[in-house]
Write a protein that holds these residues in place. Structure first.
Motif, mmCIF file in Angstrom:
data_model
loop_
_atom_site.group_PDB
_atom_site.id
_atom_site.type_symbol
_atom_site.label_atom_id
_atom_site.label_comp_id
_atom_site.label_asym_id
_atom_site.label_seq_id
_atom_site.Cartn_x
_atom_site.Cartn_y
_atom_site.Cartn_z
ATOM 1 N N UNK A 61 51.941 31.959 11.815
ATOM 2 C CA UNK A 61 52.128 31.764 13.310
ATOM 3 C C UNK A 61 53.278 30.594 13.428
ATOM 4 N N UNK A 62 54.275 30.869 14.083
ATOM 5 C CA UNK A 62 55.256 29.926 14.205
ATOM 6 C C UNK A 62 55.034 29.004 15.468
ATOM 7 N N UNK A 63 55.052 27.513 15.226
ATOM 8 C CA UNK A 63 54.996 26.758 16.532
ATOM 9 C C UNK A 63 56.226 26.230 16.868
ATOM 10 N N UNK A 64 56.739 25.926 17.973
ATOM 11 C CA UNK A 64 57.635 25.320 18.794
ATOM 12 C C UNK A 64 57.443 23.860 18.661
ATOM 13 N N UNK A 65 56.326 23.287 18.270
ATOM 14 C CA UNK A 65 56.005 21.690 18.380
ATOM 15 C C UNK A 65 56.224 21.358 17.174
ATOM 16 N N UNK A 66 56.897 20.148 17.012
ATOM 17 C CA UNK A 66 57.488 19.536 15.924
ATOM 18 C C UNK A 66 56.597 18.156 15.518
#
Length: 276
Positions: A61-66
């Motif tokens: 799962x890729x997340x856009x949250x860093x």
């Protein structure tokens, strides 16, 4: 953690609350195996990380949250900006002792809420960076990388489910609630962060906001629903403005060179309470 490593301490917490878990692959019950992983009777296993959290994702799962976003979110929550809202949630949760925070991020809301009560909180988020931060700062609760579409929890496990400014999965929430339990969902109202919205979206359609469709869907999903609006203003220190811009999707659309000046900010939300 003096005597125990973070992994071992996390394993103890999970073992003490093992009935809350179910295998996200086959839904069988789970056990802590050699303090290093959770394993079901079908031998699906998930490692407990050295930081003390558990990763129960069954797919990448890729997340856009860093990492920076979660650090900013923690700084904003620690500043007290959401204290009034958290107090309202504590009041509405009544005596709930098993609490699941869905989309928990770096865990600050759940940790602050559970600090005022007995029981155990579990935070779940698909973003590993958020769960890493939660495990680092708040080892008293259980933290899980996971996806509610393939939930790692047993049915009728939680007395309260929190869903704070985050996407929802109502069917899964209803499966996880004990009889008489409640879902508490927080959604923005028209004045939420209005000072920031006015500067970023001046004279555009985005300057105004409506949550009507979200509230209506919530009403359709639960037999008993209460909606309470919470509105207040808090002063905002100038050094926190960059953190606020970093943590909210509104700030991500700031054009380079745009100057944002904020001395106070409005928290304006609907707190939705649903029971099946």
């Amino acid at each position: 953690m003096s005597a125990l490593s973070k992994r071992a301490a996390g394993a103890v917490l999970m073992n003490n609350n093992i009935k809350l878990f179910a295998c996200p692959i086959c839904k069988e019950s789970m056990r802590v195996h050699e303090q290093g992983r959770l394993e079901c009777s079908m031998h699906h296993s998930f490692d407990i990380a050295k930081q003390g959290y558990i990763n129960m994702l069954t797919h990448s799962a890729a997340s856009k949250y860093s990492k920076d976003l979660f650090e900013s979110r923690k700084a904003i929550i620690d500043s007290g900006m959401y204290d009034v809202l958290e107090g309202k949630i504590i009041e509405l949760m009544a005596a709930a002792k098993t609490v699941l925070d869905t989309g928990c991020g770096e865990g600050s809301h759940l940790a602050r809420i559970m600090a005022h009560r007995e029981g155990i909180g579990i935070g779940i988020d698909i973003a590993k960076e958020g769960i890493l931060a939660a495990a680092r700062h708040y080892p008293e609760q259980i933290w899980c990388v996971g996806d509610l579409a393939k939930s790692p929890f047993a049915k009728t496990s939680f007395e309260a489910i929190l869903n704070i400014l985050s996407p929802a999965n109502y069917e899964e929430f209803k499966r996880l609630l004990v009889p008489g339990g409640c879902v508490i969902k927080v959604v923005p109202q028209s004045g939420y962060l209005q000072e920031l919205r006015a500067q970023l979206y001046a004279d555009s359609a985005k300057e105004t906001y409506s949550n009507e469709q979200t509230v209506e869907r919530f009403r359709e999903s639960f037999a008993e629903v209460m909606v309470e609006r919470v509105t207040y203003k808090v002063p905002l220190a100038s050094e926190l403005v960059p953190a606020l811009l970093e943590m909210t999707p509104m700030g991500w659309h700031k054009t380079e060179g745009t100057s944002i000046t904020l001395r106070e900010i409005t928290i304006d939300v609907d707190v939705l309470v649903g029971k099946v």
